[in-house]
Design an enzyme around this catalytic site. Sequence first.
Site, PDB file in Angstrom:
ATOM      1  CE  LYS A  55      -1.885   2.014   3.470  1.00  0.00           C
ATOM      2  NZ  LYS A  55      -2.693   2.431   4.766  1.00  0.00           N
ATOM      3  CG  ASP A  66      -7.229   3.462   1.554  1.00  0.00           C
ATOM      4  OD1 ASP A  66      -8.220   3.029   0.887  1.00  0.00           O
ATOM      5  OD2 ASP A  66      -7.339   4.464   2.163  1.00  0.00           O
TER       6      ASP A  66
END
Length: 211
Positions: A119, A138
């Site tokens: 991420k 996310d």
Amino acid sequence: MQENVHAIIEILKARYPNALCALHYQKDYELMIAVRLSAQCTDARVNLVTPALFAAYPTLEAMASADVADVENYVRSCGFYKHKARDIVLACQMLVTDYNGKVPGTMEELLRIPGVGRKTANLLLGDLYAVPGSVVCDTHCIRICGRLGLSHGKEPEKVEQQLRKILPPEESSDFCHRIVLFGRDCCTARNPNCAECPLRMYCQAFTPSAF
């Protein structure tokens, strides 16, 4: 599906013309640090913490030579502060020793850095280097893309791979920033504002009979 993707992208563009990262930073490594602090913490809280942290350690070299216990004091309110402080110092040390003082620009190199997962790496690649196909998975992205039928499951890497197949690479990074904004002010986790949602015609969770 592809028609829906393009329509969703255009609606989000109209709603959020400025697809910017909510984290405040001026230097590449500051973004890396801010993203690490944002894990299980709000961007708003991180933005309250980082000015004092960056003022105390104004250069990469200063951050790399910082005492971890001192960094802990600055980042304590972000949660999991011991792990985050350690990762920040170790990551900055690696930038100095291995990457000539710059955040590297490939997924492989980024994943070597302490505290950097996919991420974070995707966000850095998209925001610092405008790398096409950078998909930041996310909680907002996973939740909303699932509701919209763009992905399934909750495992970040699997959702990332699903989105890579349907999102135009040049739109991916901005799409993810817009999804975060949308997840904060409309499609929230607990009480989504379906009545005013501009994407409800594409949403599998929307029930017209409720309105």
